[in-house]
Design an enzyme around this catalytic site. Structure first.
Site, PDB file in Angstrom:
ATOM      1  CE  LYS A 128      -4.679   0.683   0.169  1.00  0.00           C
ATOM      2  NZ  LYS A 128      -5.739   0.262  -0.571  1.00  0.00           N
ATOM      3  CG  ASP A 168      -7.600   3.270  -0.371  1.00  0.00           C
ATOM      4  OD1 ASP A 168      -7.770   2.166  -0.378  1.00  0.00           O
ATOM      5  OD2 ASP A 168      -7.424   4.043   0.198  1.00  0.00           O
TER       6      ASP A 168
HETATM    7  P1  NDP Z   1     -12.757   7.509  -2.965  1.00  0.00           P
HETATM    8  O1  NDP Z   1     -12.332   8.671  -2.209  1.00  0.00           O
HETATM    9  O2  NDP Z   1     -13.468   7.308  -3.707  1.00  0.00           O
HETATM   10  O3  NDP Z   1     -14.053   8.224  -1.630  1.00  0.00           O
HETATM   11  C1  NDP Z   1     -14.347   7.906  -0.329  1.00  0.00           C
HETATM   12  C2  NDP Z   1     -15.640   8.176   0.472  1.00  0.00           C
HETATM   13  O4  NDP Z   1     -14.872   8.499   2.099  1.00  0.00           O
HETATM   14  C3  NDP Z   1     -15.955  10.469  -0.083  1.00  0.00           C
HETATM   15  O5  NDP Z   1     -16.752   9.955   0.446  1.00  0.00           O
HETATM   16  C4  NDP Z   1     -15.011  10.562   1.301  1.00  0.00           C
HETATM   17  O6  NDP Z   1     -15.852  12.160   1.170  1.00  0.00           O
HETATM   18  C5  NDP Z   1     -15.410   9.326   2.595  1.00  0.00           C
HETATM   19  N1  NDP Z   1     -14.943   9.704   3.171  1.00  0.00           N
HETATM   20  C6  NDP Z   1     -12.823   9.985   3.214  1.00  0.00           C
HETATM   21  N2  NDP Z   1     -12.503   9.848   4.498  1.00  0.00           N
HETATM   22  C7  NDP Z   1     -13.430  10.192   5.576  1.00  0.00           C
HETATM   23  C8  NDP Z   1     -12.766  10.649   6.591  1.00  0.00           C
HETATM   24  N3  NDP Z   1     -11.769  10.748   7.226  1.00  0.00           N
HETATM   25  N4  NDP Z   1     -14.263  10.895   6.980  1.00  0.00           N
HETATM   26  C9  NDP Z   1     -15.726  11.156   6.040  1.00  0.00           C
HETATM   27  N5  NDP Z   1     -15.116  11.013   5.278  1.00  0.00           N
HETATM   28  C10 NDP Z   1     -14.554  10.609   4.626  1.00  0.00           C
HETATM   29  O7  NDP Z   1     -12.461   6.648  -1.947  1.00  0.00           O
HETATM   30  P2  NDP Z   1     -12.812   5.261  -1.967  1.00  0.00           P
HETATM   31  O8  NDP Z   1     -13.821   5.045  -2.484  1.00  0.00           O
HETATM   32  O9  NDP Z   1     -11.548   4.550  -3.501  1.00  0.00           O
HETATM   33  O10 NDP Z   1     -12.053   4.455  -0.883  1.00  0.00           O
HETATM   34  C11 NDP Z   1     -12.976   3.972   0.179  1.00  0.00           C
HETATM   35  C12 NDP Z   1     -12.965   3.088   0.663  1.00  0.00           C
HETATM   36  O11 NDP Z   1     -12.748   1.365   0.468  1.00  0.00           O
HETATM   37  C13 NDP Z   1     -11.244   2.903   1.845  1.00  0.00           C
HETATM   38  O12 NDP Z   1     -11.773   2.610   2.712  1.00  0.00           O
HETATM   39  C14 NDP Z   1     -10.389   2.331   0.535  1.00  0.00           C
HETATM   40  O13 NDP Z   1      -9.086   1.570   1.758  1.00  0.00           O
HETATM   41  C15 NDP Z   1     -12.006   1.256   1.068  1.00  0.00           C
HETATM   42  N6  NDP Z   1     -11.646  -0.227  -0.361  1.00  0.00           N
HETATM   43  C16 NDP Z   1     -11.527   0.422  -1.633  1.00  0.00           C
HETATM   44  C17 NDP Z   1     -10.889  -0.031  -2.940  1.00  0.00           C
HETATM   45  C18 NDP Z   1     -10.947   0.524  -4.061  1.00  0.00           C
HETATM   46  O14 NDP Z   1     -10.927  -0.638  -5.413  1.00  0.00           O
HETATM   47  N7  NDP Z   1     -11.131   1.406  -4.394  1.00  0.00           N
HETATM   48  C19 NDP Z   1     -10.772  -1.780  -3.181  1.00  0.00           C
HETATM   49  C20 NDP Z   1     -11.452  -2.117  -1.147  1.00  0.00           C
HETATM   50  C21 NDP Z   1     -11.943  -1.188  -0.431  1.00  0.00           C
HETATM   51  P3  NDP Z   1     -15.338  13.337   0.577  1.00  0.00           P
HETATM   52  O15 NDP Z   1     -15.918  13.319  -0.656  1.00  0.00           O
HETATM   53  O16 NDP Z   1     -16.253  14.289   2.288  1.00  0.00           O
HETATM   54  O17 NDP Z   1     -13.572  13.367   0.976  1.00  0.00           O
HETATM   55  O1  2IT Z   2      -8.069  -1.461  -0.242  1.00  0.00           O
HETATM   56  C1  2IT Z   2      -8.038  -2.257  -2.174  1.00  0.00           C
HETATM   57  O2  2IT Z   2      -8.231  -3.584  -2.144  1.00  0.00           O
HETATM   58  C2  2IT Z   2      -7.619  -1.614  -2.575  1.00  0.00           C
HETATM   59  N1  2IT Z   2      -7.781  -0.123  -3.435  1.00  0.00           N
HETATM   60  C3  2IT Z   2      -7.609  -1.903  -4.269  1.00  0.00           C
HETATM   61  C4  2IT Z   2      -5.928  -2.518  -4.727  1.00  0.00           C
HETATM   62  C5  2IT Z   2      -6.207  -2.524  -5.560  1.00  0.00           C
HETATM   63  O3  2IT Z   2      -4.480  -2.635  -5.774  1.00  0.00           O
HETATM   64  O4  2IT Z   2      -6.853  -2.775  -6.951  1.00  0.00           O
END
Ligand code: NDP
Ligand code: 2IT
Length: 447
Positions: A128, A168
């Protein structure tokens, strides 16, 4: 709290060395507690010092990222990559750009990624990275210059068979494009070094949707197997409104659920008629605006500033924003309101005492490293397509994703049952993910 002297010793050693790494210690404690049945029954794990080696990343890379903002000022951020474990494949995991990013958060995410990637059944190790750079309010030019500066250091550490980053929080299609472009220029090669790429340059169909869709496929399978039930007619709460949240909501609705709340870091919207997802996509993906703007076009919906979605009653809770967003207090409220299942779309969104509360109340709890593995699973499929120089159809990728998510449910339940734990998805996922990596480490000798 630990049942084995070995796990306790390993945890205490970590705690003594880096007591300030709170999130990392939280993740390590959870995993070590979970895998104790396997540790107890398999003395080779201690003989080969597997736990001591697993909690130390193979490599930690930290660097300065200097870039020039639109006003001509030089800005300096911190860049990181934790290459955690490559026993079962090249390091694989996302990059997070958010003001809260620090070494502890990325280290916990890298540690979790090792077990998650193992659960997918594909050949991917865990890593990561990221930066404390905040994309909010930055122009496209600033984001591009930051990404180019970030990759100017990172490129020497990664490669299509070495370490393959992805998105992420704060790293979506725009950022991946700039990062990949800079790698391509510096390395003078076009390879699948990144996943989540644009469809015109090596990306996979269904990668954008994969984490959210995968979360719902996993949840659907769990509901079917454990409760003989489905999404049909259920009220669903989704936190966040980013990549994971939007496509989790989309699939939950397609499967017959009614999503009534979504949020961002400013608060949440509640639409009792069911969230209009096209509007949320327009606000968050196209306009990069605040979720509160939803009420302008949907006056019957309410925006609640500074509060969390968990105060609204639901049967299915899908936390998809960030770590530790469901506290014990939130859990108590969800339980009192009749929640049936909590499935983590985010990484570690549920605090340990909240998990405890759900388990004690017989709420089905689905741990993120299993339930959100669909994103990285399709990243693995993107790597396969890049290697073969072919592109599969959306249906082909989506079908493989469904198969992988169902298999993770089955493998987790089988692992739990091997150790007499009953239908325990939480401990089962940790054990199943752990055993594959531990076996590979033993087979490959001391490293
Ligand atoms: P994005 O940046 O697309 O979206 C994040 C969302 O969460 C936004 O709505 C943001 O609000 C909100 N957010 C982020 N940080 C905070 C905080 N500290 N307090 C309140 N709200 C918060 O990220 P992802 O959708 O990609 O990721 C979301 C979660 O999923 C994370 O935990 C990530 O690690 C996990 N994840 C992501 C994967 C992926 O493929 N993208 C795979 C597996 C897990 P705002 O717009 O106001 O910042
Ligand atoms: O937390 C996660 O699994 C991710 N943000 C996606 C990682 C990836 O390599 O697709």
């Amino acid at each position: 709290m630990f049942q084995t002297e070995y796990a306790q010793r390993v945890f205490e050693a970590q705690e003594a060395r880096t007591p300030w790494e709170k999130e990392f210690l939280q993740a390590v404690r959870e995993v070590l507690l979970s895998i104790e049945p396997a540790v107890r029954e398999n003395p080779a794990i201690e003989q080969h010092a597997i736990l001591e080696r697993m909690v130390e990343p193979d490599r930690q890379i930290r660097f300065r990222v200097a870039w020039v903002d639109d006003a001509g000022r030089i800005q300096v951020n911190r860049g990181y990559r934790f290459e955690f474990n490559n026993a079962i494949g090249p390091y694989k995991g996302g990059l997070r750009f958010h003001s809260t990013v620090n070494a502890s958060i990325l280290k916990f995410l890298g540690f979790e990624q090792v077990f998650k990637n193992s659960l997918t059944g594909l050949w991917m190790g865990g890593g990561k990275g990221g930066s404390d750079f905040d994309t909010h309010g930055k122009s496209d030019g600033e984001v591009m210059r930051f990404c180019q500066a970030f990759m100017s250091e990172l490129y020497r550490h990664i490669g299509p068979n070495t370490d393959i980053p992805a998105g992420d929080i704060g790293v979506g299609g725009r950022e991946v494009g700039y990062l990949f472009g800079q790698y391509r220029r510096l390395a003078n090669e076009f390879t699948g070094v990144f996943t989540g790429k644009g469809l015109d340059f090596g990306g996979s169909l269904a990668r954008t949707e994969a984490t959210g869709y995968g979360l719902c496929y996993y949840t659907q399978e769990v509901l079917r197997v454990l409760k003989d039930d489905s999404f049909e007619g259920k009220t669903v709460s989704v936190s966040g409104s980013g990549n994971v949240s939007i496509f989790a909501a989309e699939k939950a609705i397609a499967l017959g659920g009614k999503v009534v709340v979504m949020s961002d870091s400013s608060g949440y919207i509640h639409d009792p008629n069911g969230i209009d997802l096209d509007e949320v996509k327009d606000i968050k993906l196209r306009r990069r605006a605040r979720i509160s703007e939803y009420t302008t076009t949907h006056p019957s919906a309410q925006f609640v500033a500074g509060k969390k979605v968990w105060e609204v009653p639901c049967q299915i809770a899908l936390p998809c924003a960030t770590q530790n967003e469901i506290t014990a207090e939130d859990a108590r409220q969800l339980i009192a309101n009749g929640v049936v299942i909590v499935a983590e779309g985010a990484n570690m969104p549920t605090t340990p005492d909240a998990i405890e509360a759900f388990r004690a109340a017989q709420v089905v709890f689905c741990p993120g490293k299993a339930s959100n593995a669909g994103g990285v699973a399709v990243s693995g499929l993107e790597m396969a397509q890049d290697s073969m120089r072919v592109a599969w159809t959306f249906e082909e990728v989506d079908t493989r994703l469904q198969t992988i998510m169902k298999k993770i449910v089955g493998d987790s339940l089988a692992a739990a049952s091997r150790y007499g734990l009953g239908p325990d998805l939480f401990n089962g996922a940790n054990i199943a993910g752990f055993e594959r990596v531990a076996g590979a480490m033993i087979d490959q000798g001391v490293f």
